[in-house]
Design a protein around this motif. Structure first.
Motif, PDB file in Angstrom:
ATOM      1  N   LEU A  36       0.823  -1.202   0.000  1.00 57.28           N
ATOM      2  CA  LEU A  36       0.000   0.000   0.000  1.00 57.28           C
ATOM      3  C   LEU A  36       0.860   1.255   0.000  1.00 57.28           C
ATOM      4  O   LEU A  36       1.855   1.333   0.733  1.00 57.28           O
ATOM      5  CB  LEU A  36      -0.904   0.020   1.233  1.00 57.28           C
ATOM      6  N   GLU A  37       0.487   2.213  -0.831  1.00 58.68           N
ATOM      7  CA  GLU A  37       1.021   3.561  -0.710  1.00 58.68           C
ATOM      8  C   GLU A  37       0.097   4.262   0.278  1.00 58.68           C
ATOM      9  O   GLU A  37      -1.057   4.535  -0.025  1.00 58.68           O
ATOM     10  CB  GLU A  37       0.993   4.275  -2.061  1.00 58.68           C
ATOM     11  N   MET A  38       0.606   4.496   1.485  1.00 58.13           N
ATOM     12  CA  MET A  38      -0.236   5.041   2.540  1.00 58.13           C
ATOM     13  C   MET A  38      -0.669   6.462   2.203  1.00 58.13           C
ATOM     14  O   MET A  38       0.086   7.240   1.619  1.00 58.13           O
ATOM     15  CB  MET A  38       0.502   5.019   3.872  1.00 58.13           C
ATOM     16  N   ASP A  39      -1.902   6.782   2.590  1.00 55.53           N
ATOM     17  CA  ASP A  39      -2.444   8.106   2.313  1.00 55.53           C
ATOM     18  C   ASP A  39      -2.683   8.877   3.605  1.00 55.53           C
ATOM     19  O   ASP A  39      -2.059   9.910   3.839  1.00 55.53           O
ATOM     20  CB  ASP A  39      -3.744   7.991   1.518  1.00 55.53           C
ATOM     21  N   CYS A  40      -3.586   8.400   4.455  1.00 52.62           N
ATOM     22  CA  CYS A  40      -3.933   9.094   5.695  1.00 52.62           C
ATOM     23  C   CYS A  40      -3.730   8.188   6.907  1.00 52.62           C
ATOM     24  O   CYS A  40      -4.058   7.000   6.861  1.00 52.62           O
ATOM     25  CB  CYS A  40      -5.392   9.534   5.673  1.00 52.62           C
ATOM     26  N   SER A  71      -5.922   4.162   9.478  1.00 48.16           N
ATOM     27  CA  SER A  71      -5.252   4.457   8.221  1.00 48.16           C
ATOM     28  C   SER A  71      -6.017   4.032   6.968  1.00 48.16           C
ATOM     29  O   SER A  71      -6.909   3.189   7.004  1.00 48.16           O
ATOM     30  CB  SER A  71      -3.881   3.778   8.217  1.00 48.16           C
ATOM     31  N   SER A  72      -5.573   4.623   5.870  1.00 47.39           N
ATOM     32  CA  SER A  72      -6.077   4.279   4.538  1.00 47.39           C
ATOM     33  C   SER A  72      -4.928   4.396   3.548  1.00 47.39           C
ATOM     34  O   SER A  72      -3.940   5.103   3.790  1.00 47.39           O
ATOM     35  CB  SER A  72      -7.219   5.205   4.130  1.00 47.39           C
ATOM     36  N   GLY A  73      -5.059   3.705   2.432  1.00 46.61           N
ATOM     37  CA  GLY A  73      -4.000   3.741   1.433  1.00 46.61           C
ATOM     38  C   GLY A  73      -4.493   3.253   0.080  1.00 46.61           C
ATOM     39  O   GLY A  73      -5.669   2.905  -0.091  1.00 46.61           O
ATOM     40  N   VAL A  74      -3.567   3.212  -0.880  1.00 48.89           N
ATOM     41  CA  VAL A  74      -3.879   2.783  -2.246  1.00 48.89           C
ATOM     42  C   VAL A  74      -3.005   1.589  -2.587  1.00 48.89           C
ATOM     43  O   VAL A  74      -1.787   1.601  -2.351  1.00 48.89           O
ATOM     44  CB  VAL A  74      -3.648   3.928  -3.257  1.00 48.89           C
ATOM     45  N   VAL A  75      -3.605   0.555  -3.148  1.00 44.82           N
ATOM     46  CA  VAL A  75      -2.867  -0.652  -3.528  1.00 44.82           C
ATOM     47  C   VAL A  75      -1.933  -0.335  -4.695  1.00 44.82           C
ATOM     48  O   VAL A  75      -2.374   0.185  -5.736  1.00 44.82           O
ATOM     49  CB  VAL A  75      -3.838  -1.783  -3.919  1.00 44.82           C
ATOM     50  N   VAL A  76      -0.637  -0.652  -4.530  1.00 41.56           N
ATOM     51  CA  VAL A  76       0.328  -0.437  -5.611  1.00 41.56           C
ATOM     52  C   VAL A  76       0.991  -1.737  -6.056  1.00 41.56           C
ATOM     53  O   VAL A  76       1.683  -1.770  -7.066  1.00 41.56           O
ATOM     54  CB  VAL A  76       1.413   0.599  -5.204  1.00 41.56           C
ATOM     55  N   ASP A  77       0.767  -2.812  -5.321  1.00 40.77           N
ATOM     56  CA  ASP A  77       1.280  -4.130  -5.720  1.00 40.77           C
ATOM     57  C   ASP A  77       0.501  -5.182  -4.948  1.00 40.77           C
ATOM     58  O   ASP A  77       0.010  -4.915  -3.834  1.00 40.77           O
ATOM     59  CB  ASP A  77       2.779  -4.246  -5.420  1.00 40.77           C
ATOM     60  N   LEU A  85      -8.391  -7.727  -4.534  1.00 35.95           N
ATOM     61  CA  LEU A  85      -7.952  -6.343  -4.713  1.00 35.95           C
ATOM     62  C   LEU A  85      -7.029  -6.252  -5.916  1.00 35.95           C
ATOM     63  O   LEU A  85      -6.375  -7.230  -6.298  1.00 35.95           O
ATOM     64  CB  LEU A  85      -7.233  -5.834  -3.459  1.00 35.95           C
ATOM     65  N   LYS A  86      -6.940  -5.042  -6.470  1.00 41.98           N
ATOM     66  CA  LYS A  86      -6.054  -4.824  -7.604  1.00 41.98           C
ATOM     67  C   LYS A  86      -5.331  -3.491  -7.436  1.00 41.98           C
ATOM     68  O   LYS A  86      -5.718  -2.662  -6.594  1.00 41.98           O
ATOM     69  CB  LYS A  86      -6.847  -4.823  -8.918  1.00 41.98           C
ATOM     70  N   VAL A  87      -4.305  -3.285  -8.191  1.00 43.10           N
ATOM     71  CA  VAL A  87      -3.556  -2.032  -8.145  1.00 43.10           C
ATOM     72  C   VAL A  87      -4.500  -0.866  -8.455  1.00 43.10           C
ATOM     73  O   VAL A  87      -5.290  -0.921  -9.397  1.00 43.10           O
ATOM     74  CB  VAL A  87      -2.390  -2.059  -9.154  1.00 43.10           C
ATOM     75  N   GLY A  88      -4.419   0.164  -7.620  1.00 43.03           N
ATOM     76  CA  GLY A  88      -5.269   1.336  -7.784  1.00 43.03           C
ATOM     77  C   GLY A  88      -6.451   1.384  -6.836  1.00 43.03           C
ATOM     78  O   GLY A  88      -7.069   2.443  -6.681  1.00 43.03           O
ATOM     79  N   ASP A  89      -6.772   0.268  -6.206  1.00 37.92           N
ATOM     80  CA  ASP A  89      -7.891   0.261  -5.259  1.00 37.92           C
ATOM     81  C   ASP A  89      -7.556   1.102  -4.029  1.00 37.92           C
ATOM     82  O   ASP A  89      -6.462   1.000  -3.463  1.00 37.92           O
ATOM     83  CB  ASP A  89      -8.211  -1.164  -4.808  1.00 37.92           C
ATOM     84  N   LYS A 140     -12.210  -2.089   0.494  1.00 35.82           N
ATOM     85  CA  LYS A 140     -12.258  -1.163  -0.634  1.00 35.82           C
ATOM     86  C   LYS A 140     -13.254  -0.047  -0.363  1.00 35.82           C
ATOM     87  O   LYS A 140     -14.373  -0.278   0.081  1.00 35.82           O
ATOM     88  CB  LYS A 140     -12.649  -1.912  -1.906  1.00 35.82           C
ATOM     89  N   LEU A 141     -12.821   1.195  -0.633  1.00 36.19           N
ATOM     90  CA  LEU A 141     -13.654   2.366  -0.385  1.00 36.19           C
ATOM     91  C   LEU A 141     -14.461   2.714  -1.621  1.00 36.19           C
ATOM     92  O   LEU A 141     -13.913   2.788  -2.729  1.00 36.19           O
ATOM     93  CB  LEU A 141     -12.781   3.562   0.007  1.00 36.19           C
TER      94      LEU A 141
END
Length: 363
Positions: A36-40, A71-77, A85-89, A140-141
């Motif tokens: 995950l690329e962490m966001d918040c 926390s929340s984040g975006v899947v990058v791998d 889940l897939k990249v970008g979720d 998934k959000l």
């Protein structure tokens, strides 16, 4: 993904009053994990306790620890066995992972798993740029839910769990002791679950004003000098009678005692706040009045309900957020949260530029 070109900054506590922002390696996802690329990442009181006291309760710092679990984040791998889940979720991250095989996990009570992993307590947290987590603990959000709201699902899940443990139902009167973040979300969830009237008490008027704006039917400011008997009388007047259910969100011994004294005979007192391990509690008073004393620890199977309440607009958790900081400014962010600077309630740390991953601008 060219990981070697990326940096992974993290908020790491090394000891009491020793918190630093430093670079750590970028992890690789295992077969069942996502990167995950962490966001918040929101700051929780337990995070602060690692800095001020080296831990809390039975969880004590033994080696440097990355903080953060709201926390929340975006899947990058994704790991090779990940299908959901897939990249970008965009996902909210449930930080509790059970062993999946013990009697507690088998019964669906993985929050009690003795071998489980929990971010920023029994394993590293996710106040960093890149973090790996079990895919089945990532939710998934939908497009209308922001990354900030995704991070707030963690304290909301605590509130869902404690209200379920308390047995909140349509028409109940509820007393919430403490107007910190957990007390406030508990009030909001109890209202959403059908509580007819809710009173919130706290030491600080500013927090009670926020409680009113979030839906509290009554509030009461108390001080350490007020007699317990007088406080109980005022609570009963504000609610119209003794509360069916009291939910203690501070961990303070005096508040636990007050909860027993204020709750109606035959009612329920649920303990959520974590305080001193040993406390003086009038158990005989609770016994002769048949007050059920229940406890609520973290949550289990509560993220779907928390996400649904945010997604359908039942709860607007964003009103809890009072401050925003970048990851590089985490030291100051923790000072703001620790000392309640400028009326701080929920301090949010952004590991990415604000609104980078929000389909609709929310801030």
């Amino acid at each position: 993904m060219a990981q070697r070109k990326l940096k992974n900054l993290a908020g790491v506590v090394h000891g009491v009053e020793d918190f630093r922002v430093e670079e750590i390696p970028i992890p690789k996802p295992q077969d069942h994990e996502v990167l995950l690329e962490m966001d918040c990442v929101g700051i929780c009181g337990s995070d602060v306790h690692y800095i001020t006291h080296g831990g809390f309760g039975d969880y004590q710092l033994k080696e440097p620890l990355v903080l953060g679990h709201e926390s929340s984040g975006v899947v990058v791998d994704v790991g090779r066995n990940v299908k959901t889940l897939k990249v970008g979720d965009r996902v909210a991250i449930e930080p509790a992972i059970g062993c999946r095989t013990c009697r507690h996990c088998k019964a669906g009570r993985y929050n009690l798993c003795p071998e489980g992993a929990y971010c920023a307590t029994t394993s590293h947290g996710n106040l960093c740029n890149y973090y790996t987590h079990a895919a089945d603990c990532c939710f998934k959000l939908p497009p209308n839910v922001s990354m900030e709201e995704g991070a707030l699902l963690e304290p909301l899940a605590v509130a869902v769990h404690c209200c379920r443990r308390a047995g909140v139902r349509l028409g109940n009167t509820v007393l919430v002791l403490g107007a910190g973040p957990i007390g406030l979300v508990t009030m909001m969830v109890a209202k959403a679950m059908g509580a007819a009237r809710i009173c919130v008490i706290d030491l600080m008027e500013s927090k009670l004003e926020l409680a009113k704006s979030l839906g509290a039917d009554a509030t009461l400011a108390v001080s350490g000098h007020d007699a317990q008997e007088e406080i109980v009388k005022r609570i009963h007047v504000l609610l119209g009678d003794a509360p069916d259910i009291s939910i203690e969100c501070t961990g303070a011994e005096a508040c636990v005692q007050l909860g027993i004294a204020a709750t109606v005979a035959g009612g329920v007192l649920t303990l959520v706040g974590i305080g001193a391990i040993h406390q003086r509690i009038p158990l005989t008073t609770a016994l002769v009045r048949e007050i059920d004393i229940r406890t609520a620890f973290r949550y289990a199977n509560c993220y779907p309900a928390a996400l649904a309440m945010v997604a359908n607009g039942t709860i607007d958790a964003r009103k809890l957020i009072t401050h925003h900081y970048e990851l590089k400014d985490s030291v100051q962010a923790f000072k703001t949260s620790r000392y309640g600077l400028d009326g701080a309630i929920k301090v949010m740390i952004h590991c990415q530029p604000i609104n980078k991953n929000n389909p609709q601008q929310k801030i």
